[in-house]
Motif scaffolding. Structure first.
Motif, PDB file in Angstrom:
ATOM      1  N   GLY A 624      -0.416   6.693   7.103  1.00  0.00           N
ATOM      2  CA  GLY A 624      -1.682   6.963   7.766  1.00  0.00           C
ATOM      3  C   GLY A 624      -2.887   6.319   7.122  1.00  0.00           C
ATOM      4  O   GLY A 624      -4.007   6.456   7.639  1.00  0.00           O
ATOM      5  N   GLN A 626      -5.793   3.881   6.217  1.00  0.00           N
ATOM      6  CA  GLN A 626      -6.527   2.935   7.042  1.00  0.00           C
ATOM      7  C   GLN A 626      -7.543   2.171   6.206  1.00  0.00           C
ATOM      8  O   GLN A 626      -8.197   2.751   5.327  1.00  0.00           O
ATOM      9  CB  GLN A 626      -7.259   3.663   8.176  1.00  0.00           C
ATOM     10  CG  GLN A 626      -6.347   4.320   9.197  1.00  0.00           C
ATOM     11  CD  GLN A 626      -5.516   3.299   9.952  1.00  0.00           C
ATOM     12  OE1 GLN A 626      -6.025   2.242  10.335  1.00  0.00           O
ATOM     13  NE2 GLN A 626      -4.240   3.605  10.167  1.00  0.00           N
ATOM     14  N   ARG A 629     -11.333   3.188   5.113  1.00  0.00           N
ATOM     15  CA  ARG A 629     -11.360   4.635   4.863  1.00  0.00           C
ATOM     16  C   ARG A 629     -10.561   4.962   3.601  1.00  0.00           C
ATOM     17  O   ARG A 629     -11.116   5.431   2.611  1.00  0.00           O
ATOM     18  CB  ARG A 629     -10.778   5.380   6.075  1.00  0.00           C
ATOM     19  CG  ARG A 629     -10.873   6.905   5.974  1.00  0.00           C
ATOM     20  CD  ARG A 629     -10.129   7.558   7.127  1.00  0.00           C
ATOM     21  NE  ARG A 629      -8.676   7.389   6.969  1.00  0.00           N
ATOM     22  CZ  ARG A 629      -7.794   7.678   7.919  1.00  0.00           C
ATOM     23  NH1 ARG A 629      -8.219   8.092   9.116  1.00  0.00           N
ATOM     24  NH2 ARG A 629      -6.507   7.518   7.695  1.00  0.00           N
ATOM     25  N   ASP A 630      -9.260   4.707   3.629  1.00  0.00           N
ATOM     26  CA  ASP A 630      -8.412   4.972   2.469  1.00  0.00           C
ATOM     27  C   ASP A 630      -8.266   3.730   1.584  1.00  0.00           C
ATOM     28  O   ASP A 630      -7.890   3.840   0.419  1.00  0.00           O
ATOM     29  CB  ASP A 630      -7.027   5.412   2.937  1.00  0.00           C
ATOM     30  CG  ASP A 630      -7.094   6.473   4.010  1.00  0.00           C
ATOM     31  OD1 ASP A 630      -7.401   7.624   3.684  1.00  0.00           O
ATOM     32  OD2 ASP A 630      -6.852   6.122   5.184  1.00  0.00           O
ATOM     33  N   ASN A 633     -11.957  -2.694   2.637  1.00  0.00           N
ATOM     34  CA  ASN A 633     -11.776  -3.411   3.906  1.00  0.00           C
ATOM     35  C   ASN A 633     -11.388  -4.869   3.743  1.00  0.00           C
ATOM     36  O   ASN A 633     -11.221  -5.571   4.734  1.00  0.00           O
ATOM     37  CB  ASN A 633     -13.028  -3.293   4.782  1.00  0.00           C
ATOM     38  CG  ASN A 633     -14.231  -3.977   4.169  1.00  0.00           C
ATOM     39  OD1 ASN A 633     -14.126  -4.618   3.129  1.00  0.00           O
ATOM     40  ND2 ASN A 633     -15.398  -3.830   4.798  1.00  0.00           N
ATOM     41  N   VAL A 675      -9.629  -4.875   8.453  1.00  0.00           N
ATOM     42  CA  VAL A 675      -9.991  -4.171   9.676  1.00  0.00           C
ATOM     43  C   VAL A 675      -9.678  -5.033  10.897  1.00  0.00           C
ATOM     44  O   VAL A 675      -9.018  -4.609  11.845  1.00  0.00           O
ATOM     45  CB  VAL A 675     -11.472  -3.757   9.665  1.00  0.00           C
ATOM     46  CG1 VAL A 675     -11.854  -3.080  10.984  1.00  0.00           C
ATOM     47  CG2 VAL A 675     -11.761  -2.831   8.482  1.00  0.00           C
ATOM     48  N   GLN A 677      -7.935  -7.876  10.710  1.00  0.00           N
ATOM     49  CA  GLN A 677      -6.678  -8.571  10.441  1.00  0.00           C
ATOM     50  C   GLN A 677      -6.830 -10.085  10.629  1.00  0.00           C
ATOM     51  O   GLN A 677      -5.938 -10.769  11.141  1.00  0.00           O
ATOM     52  CB  GLN A 677      -5.544  -8.007  11.318  1.00  0.00           C
ATOM     53  CG  GLN A 677      -5.300  -6.529  11.081  1.00  0.00           C
ATOM     54  CD  GLN A 677      -4.147  -5.960  11.873  1.00  0.00           C
ATOM     55  OE1 GLN A 677      -3.158  -6.643  12.127  1.00  0.00           O
ATOM     56  NE2 GLN A 677      -4.238  -4.698  12.274  1.00  0.00           N
ATOM     57  N   ASN A 702      -0.048  -2.355  10.366  1.00  0.00           N
ATOM     58  CA  ASN A 702       0.220  -1.146  11.132  1.00  0.00           C
ATOM     59  C   ASN A 702       0.652  -0.065  10.146  1.00  0.00           C
ATOM     60  O   ASN A 702      -0.181   0.563   9.529  1.00  0.00           O
ATOM     61  CB  ASN A 702       1.278  -1.403  12.214  1.00  0.00           C
ATOM     62  CG  ASN A 702       0.746  -2.283  13.334  1.00  0.00           C
ATOM     63  OD1 ASN A 702      -0.329  -2.009  13.858  1.00  0.00           O
ATOM     64  ND2 ASN A 702       1.479  -3.315  13.699  1.00  0.00           N
ATOM     65  N   GLN A 703       1.955   0.113   9.998  1.00  0.00           N
ATOM     66  CA  GLN A 703       2.433   1.059   8.994  1.00  0.00           C
ATOM     67  C   GLN A 703       2.356   0.476   7.583  1.00  0.00           C
ATOM     68  O   GLN A 703       2.357   1.209   6.596  1.00  0.00           O
ATOM     69  CB  GLN A 703       3.872   1.458   9.306  1.00  0.00           C
ATOM     70  CG  GLN A 703       4.039   2.148  10.650  1.00  0.00           C
ATOM     71  CD  GLN A 703       5.497   2.437  10.945  1.00  0.00           C
ATOM     72  OE1 GLN A 703       6.235   2.951  10.094  1.00  0.00           O
ATOM     73  NE2 GLN A 703       5.928   2.115  12.151  1.00  0.00           N
TER      74      GLN A 703
END
Length: 749
Positions: A624, A626, A629-630, A633, A675, A677, A702-703
């Motif tokens: 999860g 991102q 956020r995590d 960027n 962000v 890509q 993605n994952q």
């Protein structure tokens, strides 16, 4: 050139002895693994049937004796492996243990080429991964298991047989609803196909289109049988086993048994020897010559060591001094001369590892382009030096003829037909067998036997089979068993063949390939057990007490951690982690130190690897997570080239700390906006400056984050070393770097 460019393809077909010595009466089958059977219906026969469609083209095939024995066992119907036994069992009668084994092992195939193309097989595979073991064990019906048993065996049947056999085509058309009777017919078809392998090879040998060669009986590393100390020739600091294995008298035994099998099956004497793993040394040459072999083959790395010359390649991967590689050499011995050819490692690897990711005709054209570039280079050299145009050249392409095709769509059928069609149409390239060439053009250039390097195709050393603590332990166990044999002079091959067959099997190279560092397999524990079974068989046949340590695993087959790359990879860049795509990649676990990324614990590990087209990276992150956020960027990849005279610049970010390695200067920089890509490529220039460059970089998040960077964008020659650091940033401001305690290092293939 007055002559065409001669090209010799040599295909190496081999499987170790999977036959258990302790499970003959096991109802699940005496063969511990099914690979001789499955490769038998997928790889050995179709390879030469495709060649037969192009009669102008001649090639060489090596059929290893240990493989021949198993193929004959299957074709006679006297071989039974557990996979086959389950296939022939009514799905109603499957036990929970059987169902667990089927769940774990009946998807053992490259899913993109052998599972995904078939709807029913793919459906069951998706349920396995999406629903998990417990759900499948509770919900799969008798019909699900029956279809899975059928598809595991159908998918391995080569597409060429679907073209030729309506019954096979009908099974693929049927798709689902397979009965036990269907599965019995599928296994019968396996036996039928396998039964044609040896006769078809003999037929094409007798027609002159094929040369067949052999390998020492059970595929041992001959130089290490002669003396395990030979491991220190290439690596003087290598840690050797506690016990020195030194039984050169075993070499002629392996060679004679191989020749006897060859004469019996093919009706003539073999001229060529593929020394196991292309491993050679001065010590083995007298035995090879005494057995009347004419030629043997090895790798360009062994040639380089032997003639004290490094084979540089240009940016396109072609050898800069081809006149030293593309010819046979002569080895003079007291028992007669031997010819030796050395394969072009990179051209062989392009077929083995890289072309499966390309469109077949494009891959074939690329390969032909390399051959034509070699021809032009040789002509230009001869003309510039005003040397004779009468000297012919031989490019040797030698590789595994079975494992690579699993990664090609339709098992490489379209690639091979495209390649052979193009080769059939050109006049300045001629495919020959090795014997055809050396009999017409005997070697003129000598390598003194004592100058022949002791090494293999893997980096010119034996480190894949010795030097690691686990591999060394395996050698110590083998030495103890061989010493016990020496204490029983009455146990000859005639009086006690069981003891000798067990010893021969244990001397094979395949076991140490999987032990310790270097390679891993989901079947590692079984290889470990089989090796110790063969050693136990020596003691049992001699009537001696079996040592207790032969019942104890050599290695912990569950261990994880950092590792270097184990082979080439070709992942699909979609941001969804496919473990099969990355199973041979290098891995760096993140954690266990004081780095900032460890504190955040967002990036959990890095995978890295290559093929001949791209450099690949994968960053595994917490579920999860991102960017923005995590994660920061931006990701910045910077390449450091040690001891290379190129322009370099500092990391193009603000707030970079003055600590290694981010205070180094770098030559290439890839920036990635996590962000959007999107990516950009820069190359260092004068005055600590970065210049933008065109690129074809792929990014997907993605994952996980997956990245592919073409070698053509970096313009680095093959065999060059590079080191990489990954830097995370927010809007151009430094945040952290990975790995925390090392640079990611690898060599351009």
């Amino acid at each position: 050139m007055a002559h065409p460019l001669y090209v010799a393809f040599i295909w190496h077909q081999h499987q170790p002895l999977y036959k258990s010595r302790e499970a003959i009466d096991d109802p699940n089958g005496q063969y511990r693994m099914p690979w001789a059977r499955l490769h038998g219906v997928k790889d050995y026969l179709d390879l030469i049937l495709v060649l037969e469609e192009f009669p102008k083209l001649h090639q060489t095939v090596n059929l290893v004796p240990s493989l021949i024995l198993q193929l004959e066992d299957y074709s006679r119907g006297t071989a039974l492996d557990r996979y086959m036994a389950l296939t022939l069992t009514s799905a109603i009668d499957l036990t929970d243990e059987d169902k667990g084994f089927i769940f774990d092992h009946f998807f053992d195939a490259h899913h993109r080429t052998l599972i995904d193309p078939y709807y029913r097989y793919s459906e069951l595979n998706m349920q396995k991964h999406d629903k998990g073991r417990e759900w499948c064990m509770e919900n799969w019906s008798v019909h699900d298991y029956s279809d899975l048993l059928a598809w595991h065996n159908l998918a391995w049947i080569d597409p060429i047989f679907r073209e030729k056999d309506p019954e096979i085509a009908a099974w693929f058309e049927k798709g689902k609803g397979f009965s036990l009777e269907d599965r019995k017919k599928i296994i019968a078809k396996h036996r039928e196909i396998i039964g044609q392998i040896i006769p078809q090879h003999k037929k094409m040998q007798d027609s002159g289109q094929l040369e067949l060669m052999t390998t020492p009986y059970t595929h041992p590393i001959l130089p290490l049988l002669a003396d395990t100390d030979s491991g220190q020739v290439a690596i003087p600091e290598m840690q050797l086993p506690q016990k020195r294995f030194q039984y050169p008298q075993d070499i002629p035994l392996h060679l004679r048994k191989a020749k006897e099998m060859y004469r019996d099956r093919f009706g003539c004497e073999p001229k060529g020897l593929w020394p196991s793993e292309q491993s050679v040394s001065p010590a083995i040459l007298p035995y090879v010559a005494q057995e009347k072999f004419n030629w043997l083959c090895s790798d360009e790395s062994v040639l380089g060591w032997s003639v004290e010359h490094y084979f540089y390649r240009d940016e396109t991967g072609n050898v800069c001094d081809p006149h030293r590689m593309y010819l046979p050499y002569r080895l003079k011995t007291d028992y007669g001369d031997l010819a030796i050819v050395f394969r072009d490692h990179r051209l062989s690897d392009l077929i083995g590892f890289s072309y499966s990711g390309m469109e077949p005709r494009q891959a074939a054209s690329d390969f032909l382009g390399h051959l034509q570039a070699i021809s032009r280079s040789l002509v230009e050299r001869q003309e510039s030096e005003e040397t004779s145009l009468e000297d012919p050249w031989l490019v040797t392409i030698a590789l595994d003829g079975e494992n690579c095709w699993e990664y090609y769509h339709d098992d490489g059928l379209h690639f091979l037909r495209a390649l052979y069609a193009q080769l059939s149409e050109v006049d300045d390239i001629e495919l020959v067998t090795v014997s055809e060439f050396i009999e017409k053009f005997p070697p003129k250039v000598d390598i003194k036997p004592n100058k022949l390097h002791s090494g293999s195709w893997v980096d010119g050393s034996f480190s894949t089979w010795i030097g690691d603590p686990v591999k060394n332990k395996a050698w110590d166990l083998l030495t103890e068993a061989r010493e016990m044999m020496a204490k029983h002079p009455e146990a000859t091959e005639k009086t006690n063949p069981e003891a000798w067959e067990a010893l021969y099997a244990a001397e094979g190279s395949d076991w140490c390939w999987w032990f310790g560092e270097g390679h891993s397999s989901s079947h590692g524990a079984l290889f470990d057990e089989l090796y110790r079974e063969h050693l136990r068989g020596v003691y049992a046949a001699l009537g001696e007490r079996i040592p207790g340590n032969l019942y104890e695993p050599l290695d912990d087959h569950t261990k994880k951690g950092d590792r270097p790359p184990e082979g080439f990879i070709q992942p699909v860049i979609d941001g969804n982690p496919d473990e099969q795509d990355w199973e041979k990649a290098g891995r760096v676990e993140i954690g266990g130190s004081t780095g900032t990324m460890h504190k955040a614990s967002t990036v959990q590990r890095i995978y890295y690897g290559t093929d001949h087209m791209n450099f690949y990276l994968r960053f595994d992150v917490k579920m999860g997570a991102q960017p923005g956020r995590d994660l920061p960027n931006e990701l910045h990849l910077l390449w450091y080239y040690a001891d290379t005279d190129v322009f370099t610049s500092t990391v193009p970010l603000a707030d970079v700390p003055d600590e290694a390695p981010v205070n180094y200067t770098f030559h290439h920089h890839v920036g990635i906006n996590l962000v959007s890509q999107s990516a950009w490529l820069q190359q260092a220039w004068h005055s600590n400056d970065w210049h933008p460059k065109n690129h074809r970089i792929q990014v997907a998040f993605n994952q996980c984050l997956e990245i592919a960077i073409p070698w053509g964008d970096l313009h680095k020659e093959p065999d060059a070393w590079l080191q990489l650091v990954a830097v995370f940033a927010d809007h151009g401001k430094f945040r952290s770097f990975l790995p925390e305690n090392q640079l990611v290092a690898l060599k351009v293939p």
